[in-house]
Design an enzyme around this catalytic site. Structure first.
Site, mmCIF file in Angstrom:
data_model
loop_
_atom_site.group_PDB
_atom_site.id
_atom_site.type_symbol
_atom_site.label_atom_id
_atom_site.label_comp_id
_atom_site.label_asym_id
_atom_site.label_seq_id
_atom_site.Cartn_x
_atom_site.Cartn_y
_atom_site.Cartn_z
ATOM 1 C CG ASP A 10 -1.772 1.267 1.514
ATOM 2 O OD1 ASP A 10 -2.397 1.775 0.385
ATOM 3 O OD2 ASP A 10 -1.719 1.705 2.662
ATOM 4 C CG ASP A 12 -1.337 7.746 0.967
ATOM 5 O OD1 ASP A 12 -0.556 8.638 0.876
ATOM 6 O OD2 ASP A 12 -2.180 7.358 -0.154
#
Length: 213
Positions: A10, A12
């Site tokens: 991922d 953020d």
């Protein structure tokens, strides 16, 4: 930990500490619509998810309106907040090390392409190390749907069970579980270890300095 054929991150909260920036952008939207959302509700319903999905699923004054109006508010405030984004300790080095070792690396993010490209290139300096980048525009359903991770696996040419996935939010962990990813690592940058394990993480770590992948 068993070696994987590819690693998917991922963005953020996992590679960069940016949740505060997104929180500011969402708060601007809440103020635009004159609604109050407390921290518990924000974490449960908004954090780690694609904005378009949230606006379509979570009831609010935006329901039934053109979503582009709300998305423009979020984009505008996110652009101003990018200066406050910092790398998660060990993130850039881990991505570079994996690429140098010949392990394909993908990033699967709920953020849009403009944000992702700028963060990966200017904040982390790792854009050139990525084999695959899946952003919000490339899927019809965001996390916790597995669509983004399944797309990344297909483009990597690696079966999900042979991949490691790294996430920081329950929605992201749920997406990895649903995709059938073999090894799931939860980073406790924005959620507690117990919450991530309950969502399906096999192991947790505070950051990327301790070589969890």
């Amino acid at each position: 930990m068993e070696l994987s054929d590819a690693v998917m991150f991922d963005l953020d909260g996992t590679l960069v500490r940016s949740e505060h920036a997104h929180r500011v952008a969402w708060q601007a939207l809440f103020e635009h619509w004159a609604v109050e959302v407390d921290e518990a509700e924000y974490a449960r319903m908004f954090m780690g998810r694609r904005a378009r999905d949230v606006l379509g699923e979570v009831p609010g004054p935006w329901t039934g309106t053109d979503p582009e109006t709300s998305l423009d508010v979020l984009r505008d405030h996110s652009r101003h907040a990018i200066a406050a984004v910092e790398a998660v300790p060990g993130a850039a080095g881990r991505v570079a090390a994996l690429a140098a070792a010949g392990t394909p690396v993908a990033v699967v993010t709920s953020a849009g392409a403009e944000w992702a490209e700028q963060v990966l290139a200017d904040v982390l300096g790792v854009r050139h190390h990525l084999s695959v980048l899946v952003t919000a525009e490339r899927v019809t359903q965001g996390k916790p749907s597995p669509e983004g991770y399944l797309l990344a696996c297909a483009e990597l040419g690696v079966a999900p069970g042979r991949c490691t996935g790294v996430e920081d939010s329950p929605a992201g962990i749920a997406a990895l579980v649903a995709a059938g990813v073999g090894t799931i690592v939860g980073l406790t940058t924005s959620s507690q270890a117990g919450t991530l394990r309950a969502a399906g993480a096999h192991t947790t770590a505070p950051d990327l300095t301790s070589q969890p992948v």
